[in-house]
Scaffold this motif. Structure first.
Motif, PDB file in Angstrom:
ATOM      1  N   GLN A 115      -1.483  -6.595   8.422  1.00 44.48           N
ATOM      2  CA  GLN A 115      -0.450  -5.610   8.123  1.00 44.48           C
ATOM      3  C   GLN A 115       0.461  -5.370   9.335  1.00 44.48           C
ATOM      4  OE1 GLN A 115       0.256  -1.116   6.359  1.00 44.48           O
ATOM      5  NE2 GLN A 115      -1.819  -1.737   6.834  1.00 44.48           N
ATOM      6  N   ILE A 116      -0.112  -5.380  10.530  1.00 42.72           N
ATOM      7  CA  ILE A 116       0.713  -5.218  11.730  1.00 42.72           C
ATOM      8  C   ILE A 116       1.667  -6.399  11.876  1.00 42.72           C
ATOM      9  CG2 ILE A 116       0.645  -5.178  14.256  1.00 42.72           C
ATOM     10  CD1 ILE A 116      -1.914  -3.493  14.032  1.00 42.72           C
ATOM     11  N   GLU A 117       1.187  -7.616  11.589  1.00 43.77           N
ATOM     12  CA  GLU A 117       2.077  -8.780  11.633  1.00 43.77           C
ATOM     13  C   GLU A 117       3.197  -8.643  10.605  1.00 43.77           C
ATOM     14  OE1 GLU A 117       2.112 -11.174  13.766  1.00 43.77           O
ATOM     15  OE2 GLU A 117       0.155 -10.991  14.756  1.00 43.77           O
ATOM     16  N   GLU A 118       2.874  -8.152   9.421  1.00 43.25           N
ATOM     17  CA  GLU A 118       3.892  -7.960   8.381  1.00 43.25           C
ATOM     18  C   GLU A 118       4.896  -6.888   8.783  1.00 43.25           C
ATOM     19  OE1 GLU A 118       1.681  -9.149   4.201  1.00 43.25           O
ATOM     20  OE2 GLU A 118       1.541  -7.094   4.910  1.00 43.25           O
ATOM     21  N   MET A 119       4.406  -5.851   9.444  1.00 38.82           N
ATOM     22  CA  MET A 119       5.300  -4.790   9.899  1.00 38.82           C
ATOM     23  C   MET A 119       6.283  -5.321  10.941  1.00 38.82           C
ATOM     24  SD  MET A 119       5.652  -2.641  12.765  1.00 38.82           S
ATOM     25  CE  MET A 119       4.013  -2.467  13.467  1.00 38.82           C
ATOM     26  N   MET A 120       5.793  -6.174  11.846  1.00 40.76           N
ATOM     27  CA  MET A 120       6.671  -6.736  12.881  1.00 40.76           C
ATOM     28  C   MET A 120       7.594  -7.826  12.320  1.00 40.76           C
ATOM     29  SD  MET A 120       4.235  -6.907  16.312  1.00 40.76           S
ATOM     30  CE  MET A 120       3.108  -8.125  15.613  1.00 40.76           C
ATOM     31  N   TYR A 121       7.079  -8.583  11.352  1.00 42.83           N
ATOM     32  CA  TYR A 121       7.836  -9.697  10.760  1.00 42.83           C
ATOM     33  C   TYR A 121       7.779  -9.570   9.234  1.00 42.83           C
ATOM     34  CZ  TYR A 121       6.881 -11.334  15.488  1.00 42.83           C
ATOM     35  OH  TYR A 121       6.756 -11.422  16.847  1.00 42.83           O
ATOM     36  N   PRO A 122       8.677  -8.760   8.644  1.00 46.18           N
ATOM     37  CA  PRO A 122       8.613  -8.443   7.204  1.00 46.18           C
ATOM     38  C   PRO A 122       8.614  -9.660   6.285  1.00 46.18           C
ATOM     39  CG  PRO A 122      10.141  -6.973   8.316  1.00 46.18           C
ATOM     40  CD  PRO A 122       9.752  -8.019   9.319  1.00 46.18           C
ATOM     41  N   GLU A 123       9.185 -10.788   6.737  1.00 41.07           N
ATOM     42  CA  GLU A 123       9.218 -11.978   5.880  1.00 41.07           C
ATOM     43  C   GLU A 123       7.813 -12.486   5.555  1.00 41.07           C
ATOM     44  OE1 GLU A 123       9.858 -13.363  10.205  1.00 41.07           O
ATOM     45  OE2 GLU A 123      10.490 -11.697   8.905  1.00 41.07           O
ATOM     46  N   LEU A 124       6.824 -12.109   6.349  1.00 43.91           N
ATOM     47  CA  LEU A 124       5.453 -12.548   6.093  1.00 43.91           C
ATOM     48  C   LEU A 124       4.867 -11.908   4.831  1.00 43.91           C
ATOM     49  CD1 LEU A 124       3.954 -12.475   9.710  1.00 43.91           C
ATOM     50  CD2 LEU A 124       4.709 -14.462   8.407  1.00 43.91           C
ATOM     51  N   ARG A 125       5.493 -10.836   4.355  1.00 39.10           N
ATOM     52  CA  ARG A 125       5.002 -10.189   3.134  1.00 39.10           C
ATOM     53  C   ARG A 125       5.259 -11.040   1.896  1.00 39.10           C
ATOM     54  NH1 ARG A 125       7.935  -4.668   5.001  1.00 39.10           N
ATOM     55  NH2 ARG A 125       6.315  -3.902   6.427  1.00 39.10           N
ATOM     56  N   ASN A 126       6.109 -12.037   2.031  1.00 38.37           N
ATOM     57  CA  ASN A 126       6.510 -12.830   0.862  1.00 38.37           C
ATOM     58  C   ASN A 126       5.705 -14.107   0.696  1.00 38.37           C
ATOM     59  OD1 ASN A 126       8.621 -10.934   0.410  1.00 38.37           O
ATOM     60  ND2 ASN A 126       9.893 -11.994   1.924  1.00 38.37           N
TER      61      ASN A 126
END
Length: 416
Positions: free
Chosen positions: A16-27
């Motif tokens: 979740q921290i990685e997604e917060m820093m790099y929102p494209e990872l949520r996809n």
């Protein structure tokens, strides 16, 4: 006054921290993991899209890719995880001076009496903390709110998507008793199997059994989990700083270790890392331990006490090399090595007895310590690879790792 304790858990923390820093990872299906070619190929955390493929924490990258060939593996960034999890706990501390960490991603917050200060109910405070963490840091946390720590922890596990479960004295039998025994703290696979063998499958089965009966085959641990299941936990939220009892580091080598010389390459770097951390903590240690894991994954550890507590890498290395030579069955290659130093004392409070006769040895110790501190300054300024010991060049693959590896923070002991 009724106690109100929150247990908060940052959902799939690293991912979740990685997604917060790099929102494209949520996809995309994404997981945090090591490098398979470096033999650190396991899943440390995964996002929701990866979870749909039934990817599990702790499984190998090879197995994960079989489930999801397009899985994106992101290397861990521990400094970021340390920073943001501490920022989350900073918000917690605005509501209570009693915040107890349980690893990086989990914490208990005792808000007993805080409701009057904020003029809100305990549930409203928990909801407010959740909203603030999301608004200020972009992270979701699941929470359990209860009258004890064990049920609060249990509640936070019931809904992992920013959920909030409230377990009270009035409803705990309805909420807790139907759950499997393995859902509560200190019941692992082995204990769960022992209970299941005796037709005790749910926490209700456990709670309604005789305490003496549970204790007869589980010992003191059985009495403890019986008390937990019945809601009798009275453990306080411990907000004091954790006492450092040992400093250690370990690594799985890039290839199997067959000789003493190869082992020394790895151990010298680990000793350097441990000594550095001892000095940073202002500690000296007198018990030095080595951990060895063979190629067949069987392991052993040995330790020895030194006469004078130390934080000097060379002294730590000298001792672990003795332990290695005395205990390694060299017919079986080593897969991983670790070093730890315990029986710690504060450097300022240790009364060092100087010798009247062997002053040369004391001067050697001082010069070695000064040398190591200079080497560390060079590495901090110019990078870890800017200066190396000559023997590490004999096998650059074995020495090609960061001495910061193995410094993960694990949950402290729940019991005090």
């Amino acid at each position: 006054m009724e106690r109100w304790i929150i247990h908060s858990d940052i959902n799939h923390c690293y991912a979740q921290i990685e997604e917060m820093m790099y929102p494209e990872l949520r996809n995309v299906p994404m997981a945090i993991g090591g490098h398979e070619e470096d033999r650190h190929g396991i899943i440390l955390a995964k996002n929701d899209l990866a979870k749909k493929y039934h990817i599990k924490t702790g499984e190998s990258l090879r197995d994960a890719f079989q489930k999801c060939p397009e899985l994106l593996i992101v290397p861990p960034h521990y400094d970021d995880y340390l920073f943001y999890t501490e920022e989350v706990k900073r918000i917690y501390r605005e509501y209570s001076d009693k915040v107890e960490s349980f690893g990086l991603d989990e914490a208990w917050i005792d808000i007993t009496g805080t409701e009057k200060l904020f003029h809100k109910t305990a549930m409203e405070l928990a909801e407010e903390i959740q909203r603030r963490v999301f608004k200020e840091l972009g992270l979701t946390v699941s929470m359990g709110l209860s009258f004890n720590k064990v049920f609060a922890k249990l509640g936070s596990d019931l809904d992992k998507k920013q959920g909030l479960a409230v377990i009270t004295r009035d409803n705990f039998k309805d909420m807790v008793f139907p759950l499997p025994v393995a859902d509560i703290l200190y019941i692992g696979k082995a204990t769960s199997s022992q209970l299941n063998e005796r037709n005790i499958y749910t926490l209700g089965d456990l709670a309604l059994s005789s305490k003496e009966y549970i204790k007869s085959f589980l010992g003191k641990n059985g009495e403890m989990v019986w008390l937990f299941a019945n809601g009798y936990d009275t453990l306080s939220v411990n907000s004091s700083q954790q006492v450092i009892k040992s400093v250690g580091n370990g690594i799985t080598a890039k290839h199997d270790i067959h000789t003493i010389e190869e082992a020394k390459i790895v151990l010298s770097m680990l000793a350097e890392s441990v000594a550095k951390r001892l000095r940073q903590s202002n500690k000296l240690g007198s018990v030095i331990s080595i951990g060895m894991r063979y190629k067949d994954l069987q392991g052993l550890s040995r330790q020895k006490r030194v006469d004078t507590p130390t934080n000097i890498a060379q002294e730590i290395l000298d001792m672990v090399m003795i332990l290695l030579r005395d205990n390694w069955n060299m017919a079986i290659p080593l897969r991983s090595l670790s070093i730890s130093v315990s029986s710690l004392v504060e450097k300022e409070t240790y009364a060092y007895q100087m010798s009247l006769f062997n002053t040369a040895n004391e001067e050697d110790r001082y010069e070695q310590l000064h040398l190591e501190e200079v080497i560390q300054e060079i590495k901090e300024r110019w990078g870890e690879k800017s200066i190396k010991y000559g023997h590490s060049l004999l096998d650059e693959e074995l020495s090609d790792f960061s001495t910061q590896l193995g410094m993960d923070i694990h949950p402290p002991g729940f019991l005090r």
